[in-house]
Design a protein around this motif. Sequence first.
Motif, PDB file in Angstrom:
ATOM      1  N   SER A 165       0.779  -1.367  -0.194  1.00  0.00           N
ATOM      2  CA  SER A 165      -0.061   0.015  -0.060  1.00  0.00           C
ATOM      3  C   SER A 165       0.767   1.146   0.085  1.00  0.00           C
ATOM      4  O   SER A 165       1.878   1.249   0.119  1.00  0.00           O
ATOM      5  N   ASP A 166       0.151   2.486  -0.255  1.00  0.00           N
ATOM      6  CA  ASP A 166       0.711   3.618   0.015  1.00  0.00           C
ATOM      7  C   ASP A 166       1.161   3.890   1.435  1.00  0.00           C
ATOM      8  O   ASP A 166       0.564   3.205   2.479  1.00  0.00           O
ATOM      9  N   ARG A 216       3.578   4.057  -8.577  1.00  0.00           N
ATOM     10  CA  ARG A 216       2.711   3.192  -7.496  1.00  0.00           C
ATOM     11  C   ARG A 216       2.765   1.739  -7.787  1.00  0.00           C
ATOM     12  O   ARG A 216       2.892   0.874  -7.181  1.00  0.00           O
ATOM     13  N   GLU A 217       2.784   1.577  -9.340  1.00  0.00           N
ATOM     14  CA  GLU A 217       3.177   0.085  -9.747  1.00  0.00           C
ATOM     15  C   GLU A 217       4.056   0.301 -10.774  1.00  0.00           C
ATOM     16  O   GLU A 217       4.297   1.270 -11.600  1.00  0.00           O
ATOM     17  N   ALA A 226      -0.455  -6.682  -5.725  1.00  0.00           N
ATOM     18  CA  ALA A 226      -1.703  -5.967  -6.044  1.00  0.00           C
ATOM     19  C   ALA A 226      -1.331  -4.845  -5.067  1.00  0.00           C
ATOM     20  O   ALA A 226      -0.785  -4.814  -3.696  1.00  0.00           O
ATOM     21  N   PHE A 227      -1.843  -3.565  -5.413  1.00  0.00           N
ATOM     22  CA  PHE A 227      -1.460  -2.397  -4.514  1.00  0.00           C
ATOM     23  C   PHE A 227      -2.726  -1.655  -4.132  1.00  0.00           C
ATOM     24  O   PHE A 227      -3.840  -1.804  -4.574  1.00  0.00           O
ATOM     25  N   ILE A 228      -2.665  -1.441  -2.847  1.00  0.00           N
ATOM     26  CA  ILE A 228      -3.992  -0.473  -2.286  1.00  0.00           C
ATOM     27  C   ILE A 228      -3.562   0.725  -2.228  1.00  0.00           C
ATOM     28  O   ILE A 228      -2.589   1.405  -1.526  1.00  0.00           O
ATOM     29  N   ASN A 229      -4.210   1.441  -2.987  1.00  0.00           N
ATOM     30  CA  ASN A 229      -4.011   2.909  -3.160  1.00  0.00           C
ATOM     31  C   ASN A 229      -4.379   3.825  -2.070  1.00  0.00           C
ATOM     32  O   ASN A 229      -5.493   4.908  -2.218  1.00  0.00           O
ATOM     33  N   LYS A 230      -4.055   3.645  -0.746  1.00  0.00           N
ATOM     34  CA  LYS A 230      -4.404   4.364   0.341  1.00  0.00           C
ATOM     35  C   LYS A 230      -3.324   4.326   1.536  1.00  0.00           C
ATOM     36  O   LYS A 230      -2.576   3.058   1.456  1.00  0.00           O
TER      37      LYS A 230
END
Length: 315
Positions: free
Chosen positions: A125-126, A149-150, A204-208
């Motif tokens: 995540s961020d 981010r990715e 997988a990325f969590i954008n928060k």
Amino acid sequence: MITILMAVYNGERYLKEQLESIRVQDYSEWRLIVRDDCSSDKSVQILKDFASSVANEVQVYINQPACGSAKDNFARLLNDACNSEYIMFSDQDDVWKKDKLSTCMDKMRQLEEEYGSGIPLLVHSDVEVAGEDMEVISSSMFDYSDIRREATLEQLLLQNNVTGCTMLFNKPLCNGIAPFAGSPDVIMHDYFAALYAKIFGRTAFINKPLVSYRQHSSNSVGAKAGRSPSYLFKRLMDGKKAYKEAVNASASQARYFLQIYGDTMSEKSLFIEYAMIIRYTGICRMTCFERAMFFISTKSWKKGLARKIMQILWG
């Protein structure tokens, strides 16, 4: 059950706050394994007090002898966790958002539903960049440091974009990297984990932001103000030598990756990825023109104009 791995060294100033943020998580199925690297302060006592105050399992080990670095300490912790279903890294000086574990587990379940649980899976995540007293500097480290981010494999070989303290990963990933994460050729444990997941599994990325990432004088790595003119000027003044050393380190890590996983990549028919890593390991021998052609053909530019210029000139 999530196994949280925490590396500690002289962390008494911030340690209680981080432990408390783990205690109050809205996902309760966790255990904590800590390795203290021969602290000379009250870190061990703080850890023992915490262990006695929670119902969750807490294991505290004292390294003998000391590792001497966060990377090597986390490498030992990875070997402690090889039987765990899910694993997280924890720094000693951050503060986790209350929903960090539950949010990451939700994303992990989505990956498992899509790809199954038998391959390496990694969620990240961020983070919120904070000062010593937890005052918010930036709500996003990706914006603050001006990084992607990715990232594609080509981009990841050149620059890591996965922050260790945000990771949740599964047993196949842990077992895949644990024997090798402490090698001198590995830049950092989280970087190596990100490469392994990118090639053999899924990410997988969590954008928060799920972590308040505390910045202080003793940070092992820390967030860099990537858009700051003063930071970019410092990088320019550090010059070619420092930049080349960083690229050399990433090329050495790529060579080591092939050394230990090359046969597995061939068995799994990962020929495109294999060829890409082989090509990248020769980056230090390329001329400026060859490097520019490499970056153009692979789209492996770093983010930001100043970084792109440094890539071409010094890459």
